[in-house]
Enzyme design. Structure first.
Site, short mmCIF file in Angstrom:
data_model
loop_
_atom_site.label_atom_id
_atom_site.label_comp_id
_atom_site.label_asym_id
_atom_site.label_seq_id
_atom_site.Cartn_x
_atom_site.Cartn_y
_atom_site.Cartn_z
CE LYS A 136 -4.39 1.25 0.31
NZ LYS A 136 -5.63 0.61 -0.18
CG ASP A 176 -7.31 3.69 -0.64
OD1 ASP A 176 -7.86 2.60 -0.56
OD2 ASP A 176 -7.29 4.50 0.30
#
Ligand code: NDP
Length: 455
Positions: A136, A176
């Site tokens: 991430k 995201d």
């Protein structure tokens, strides 16, 4: 509650010592500690069944990222002022495949937040069964109020450093919070300039004309609702005729609204960080897409333009009575007070479209009230799964129709649901999706790590 007190007497000693290890080494990262605790506290039965998980210290290894990259992102605004942000990429675990996970641009981003998201991603990606590792990234950059050209300059600067760590067999980012189709375009464009390669599989969420997949935009929201539908069906009902409340009004929320409506539910509320709207007649999806997706306006504008809808400044969207609650905004947005309100209002099912939106105390409230509860690492895995479908199409130089991609997504969500259900049953906790998701994801990653030697 301090993290080290999260360990309980009835936890396996290997789980207790891993808790302590993580707490000691990551003292200022509450979100990361919370995410780790939520996984580890489900794993005692796995450690009892397979002692190698403890003797070979798999938990401690799993909780330490393989690599953490932190970098400077300097950029110039439209007035010529220079700003300096911080960029992150945490390459957490690649036992099952290349690192895969989104990028978040939001002022709340820091190393602990990225580690929590990366840690979740390991198990989520494992549950898809598609051979991808977990990672991430993101930045503390705040895109709100920034012009297109400022966003473009920021993305170019961000990718100027990040590109050297990426590759379709190495690490593949996606969107995201704060990173949608526009940002993916700027990021991919800069990657191409720097690498001089058309390497479509290096980033997902691309535009349909340049390597993107049908359904990727819709996938996380659609997948969350598909999972909810299957969970309800296992309990003898479907979404048809039910009232749904959704938090957020971004990518995940909007397509959760769309799929819930397609399945016959009435979605009565959604929100943004300023407040929420209630529309008992059912949200007008076209209007919502126009306001949030095109005009980039606040959700309050929805009530201005839609007769009969009300806007509530501040407050909690969970005050709106509903049968199904889908938290699709951000972490820790649904606390115990909100959970009690939902239970008192007769909620039947809760599924996390966002990552870790429900606090541990709220999960406990749902558990005690026997509300069906789907954790994000299972329910929102449709986004990353469709990213892999995008990579498959890129590798084969082909592109699928919307219907084909959607049916692949539906099959994947059914598979994830059933993997969780099966693991919960195998470990004697039938119907507990939190346990099922954590145990099923863990087994896959841990077994791969054991097979690959001391990594
Ligand atoms: P977006 O940026 O598109 O939308 C985020 C939404 O959440 C916005 O409406 C935002 O409102 C709202 N929001 C943010 N913070 C708060 C808050 N504190 N209170 C209330 N509302 C808030 O992001 P996504 O829809 O992509 O992501 C939402 C969640 O889903 C995140 O947890 C993300 O990690 C998760 N997720 C996303 C995936 C994807 O494919 N995009 C895949 C899997 C998970 P505002 O505009 O006011 O900030």
């Amino acid at each position: 509650m301090p993290f080290s007190n999260g360990a309980r007497e009835d936890h396996h000693p290997g789980v207790r010592s891993a808790f302590e290890h993580v707490a000691r080494r990551n003292p200022d990262e509450p979100e990361f500690q919370q995410a780790v605790l939520e996984v580890l506290e489900c794993l005692s039965p796995a450690l009892s069944m397979n002692p190698r998980y403890a003797t070979e210290r798999v938990l401690e290894r799993l909780c330490e990222p393989e690599r953490q990259i932190i970098f400077r992102v300097p950029w110039r605004d439209d007035q010529g002022q220079i700003h300096v942000n911080r960029g992150f990429r945490v390459e957490f675990n690649s036992a099952l495949g290349p690192y895969k996970g989104g990028l978040r641009f939001h002022p709340s981003v820091n190393l602990g937040v990225v580690k929590f998201l990366g840690f979740e991603q390991i198990f989520k990606n494992a549950l898809t069964g598609m051979g991808i590792g977990g990672g991430k990234g993101g930045s503390d950059f705040d895109p709100k109020g920034r012009s297109d050209t400022e966003i473009e300059r920021f993305c170019q600067s961000f990718m100027t450093e990040l590109h050297r760590h990426l590759g379709e067999y190495t690490d593949i980012p996606a969107g995201d919070i704060g990173v949608g189709g526009r940002e993916i375009g700027y990021l991919f464009g800069q990657y191409r300039r720097l690498s001089n390669r058309w390497e479509a599989g290096v980033i997902t969420g691309k535009g349909l004309d340049w390597g993107g997949s049908a359904v990727r935009t819709e996938a996380t929201g659609y997948g969350t609702v598909m999972f909810t539908q299957r969970m309800l069906e296992r309990n003898g009902r479907g979404l048809d005729g039910l009232k749904v409340a959704i938090s957020g009004s971004g990518n995940v929320a909007i397509y959760a609204v769309e799929k819930a409506q397609q399945l016959g539910a009435t979605v009565v509320a959604c929100s943004d960080s300023g407040g929420y709207v209630v529309d008992e007649a059912g949200l007008d999806l076209d209007l919502l897409k126009q306001i949030k997706g095109v005009d980039r306006e606040r959700i309050s504008v929805y009530a201005d333009r839609r007769p009969g809808a009300q806007y509530v400044e501040g407050g909690s969207v969970w005050d709106v009575p509903c049968h199904v609650a889908l938290p699709c905004a951000t972490q820790n947005e649904l606390d115990a007070t909100a959970a009690k309100t939902l239970v008192n209002n007769g909620v039947l099912a809760v599924a996390e479209g966002a990552n870790m939106p429900t606090t541990p105390e709220a999960v406990q409230v749902f558990r005690e009230a026997k509300v069906l509860f789907a954790p994000g690492k299972a329910a929102n895995a449709g986004g990353v799964a469709t990213s892999v479908l995008e990579m498959r199409q890129n590798a084969r130089r082909t592109s699928w129709s919307f219907d084909h991609a959607e049916s692949e997504l539906a099959q994947t969500m059914a598979g994830i649901h059933d993997r969780c259900e099966d693991a919960a049953e195998r470990y004697g906790s039938k119907g507990d999706y939190v346990l099922g998701a954590n145990l099923a994801g863990f087994e896959m990653v841990a077994d791969a790590m054991l097979a690959q030697g001391l990594i």
